[in-house]
Enzyme design. Sequence first.
Site, PDB file in Angstrom:
ATOM      1  CB  THR A 169     -11.920  64.122  -7.609  1.00 34.31           C
ATOM      2  OG1 THR A 169     -11.891  64.713  -6.307  1.00 34.31           O
ATOM      3  CG2 THR A 169     -12.595  65.060  -8.588  1.00 34.31           C
ATOM      4  CE1 TYR A 229      -9.165  53.109 -26.588  1.00 36.66           C
ATOM      5  CE2 TYR A 229      -7.116  53.441 -27.797  1.00 36.66           C
ATOM      6  CZ  TYR A 229      -8.341  53.901 -27.377  1.00 36.66           C
ATOM      7  OH  TYR A 229      -8.759  55.155 -27.733  1.00 36.66           O
ATOM      8  NE  ARG A 252      -4.802  66.140 -11.268  1.00 38.27           N
ATOM      9  CZ  ARG A 252      -5.173  66.994 -10.309  1.00 38.27           C
ATOM     10  NH1 ARG A 252      -4.549  66.997  -9.153  1.00 38.27           N
ATOM     11  NH2 ARG A 252      -6.164  67.834 -10.504  1.00 38.27           N
ATOM     12  CD  GLU A 290     -13.241  52.558 -27.563  1.00 37.89           C
ATOM     13  OE1 GLU A 290     -13.824  51.756 -28.310  1.00 37.89           O
ATOM     14  OE2 GLU A 290     -12.979  53.727 -27.888  1.00 37.89           O
ATOM     15  CG  ASP A 321     -19.232  67.892  -7.533  1.00 38.92           C
ATOM     16  OD1 ASP A 321     -18.322  67.191  -7.054  1.00 38.92           O
ATOM     17  OD2 ASP A 321     -19.045  68.683  -8.480  1.00 38.92           O
ATOM     18  CE  LYS A 380     -10.773  68.337  -5.347  1.00 38.01           C
ATOM     19  NZ  LYS A 380     -11.178  67.607  -6.567  1.00 38.01           N
TER      20      LYS A 380
END
Length: 428
Positions: A234, A62, A243, A64, A208, A237
């Site tokens: 992203t 974890y 992903r 954060e 985008d 692709k």
Amino acid sequence: MDKTEPFYGPDFSQLVRQDPDVAQVLLDELARARGGLQLIASENFTSPAVIAALGSTLTNKYAEGYPGRRYYGGCEVVDRAERLAIDRAKLLFKADHANVQPHSGASANLAAYAALLQPGDTMLAMALEHGGHLTHGSKVNFSGRWFDVVSYGVRRDTELIDYDEVRELAIRHRPKLIICGATSYPRLIDYSVFRGIADEIGAWLLVDAAHTIGLMAGEAIPSAVPYADVVTFTTHKALRGPRGGGVLCTEELAQRIDHAVFPFTQGGPLMHAVAAKAVAFGEALRPEYRDYAASVVENAVTLAEGLAAEGMRPVSGGTDTHLALFDLRGLTDFQGLPVSGAEAERRCAQAGITLNRNVIPYDPEPPTVTSGIRVGTPCVTTQGMGVAEMKEIASIVAQAVRKPGAIASVSDRVMGLTATHPAYRREE
């Protein structure tokens, strides 16, 4: 690394023993990918190194916050992974600042909107039915509910972005944010024109680049980074990463973007995915990646020309990128019957060809049916296929669409290509 040391990563035999049902799902998906042609424009095959990072013990941590500023102890190791990802992204994209924590492209867009807008603000974006994305203002998405969205589209005669309309709408509605980028627009976008319009009305410009960031990384198409205030993207692709998503921005917006990602829209980042992004960025920095990106575009152009010769009309007349969109109206099968996008998708799937139905500009059919299909070349290019194979794929797709009774022969041709260009080649 000493192999006698404790467990460092995934061992598939353990999954087989502990959960054979899930293990079989993994094996079946690998067999599906290996056994067919993957022409989904938004997919690719990662390297084994990316998969190794994804399946690592970093998933346990974890973290954060940001490197050096975490809200949990014990983050000194994962901090190194995130710093690598950030530094490589900045170098790869020549960006002032990079945030590599977004879980997806939609998450990246949400963070960008949170950094730049307030609920009720106006934004100008490409209409979904003309190639835009759900997060660009669709009423079924948070973007369409929280913001006043004005949409622009493409011209009927050329099927290209109508920049005069964009400017006219911008001047009339004075949006706080202008968005350019699409999911099924096959042509280059003139970012300099969008920059000029944004400056004229005092708006932010967000690009985008979810679909095109990999081509920008490989310098196969012009980069949006010099023109945009914010670039969202992203990693899964043409970039061939895990992903996930990311945000690039100017130094002026760095703190706002970081705060919008965490703590405003996300909690703990997925550190195994962040490490996998670092691997993908590192791979994209190598000279051979430029060759790959150029081949993706060359293959898309060849595939578009081949399908056009088979009677499928390419929207806008062709492609400059990794994808092409086809209007099937006017195409008939061997029985003289019209073929919808949904029917073409179904027939191709039966033959082992994965592509998707897609609305075309001014489509008379609903999204569940569509008049078009979308194809992309990132996967087949990763498999080592080139111009000759694209010509064969065009013939194969056309036969699958127009001669559903010839599925067996089409499947044989598909298997012939995948046998010589396998996905995830087996080690000898």
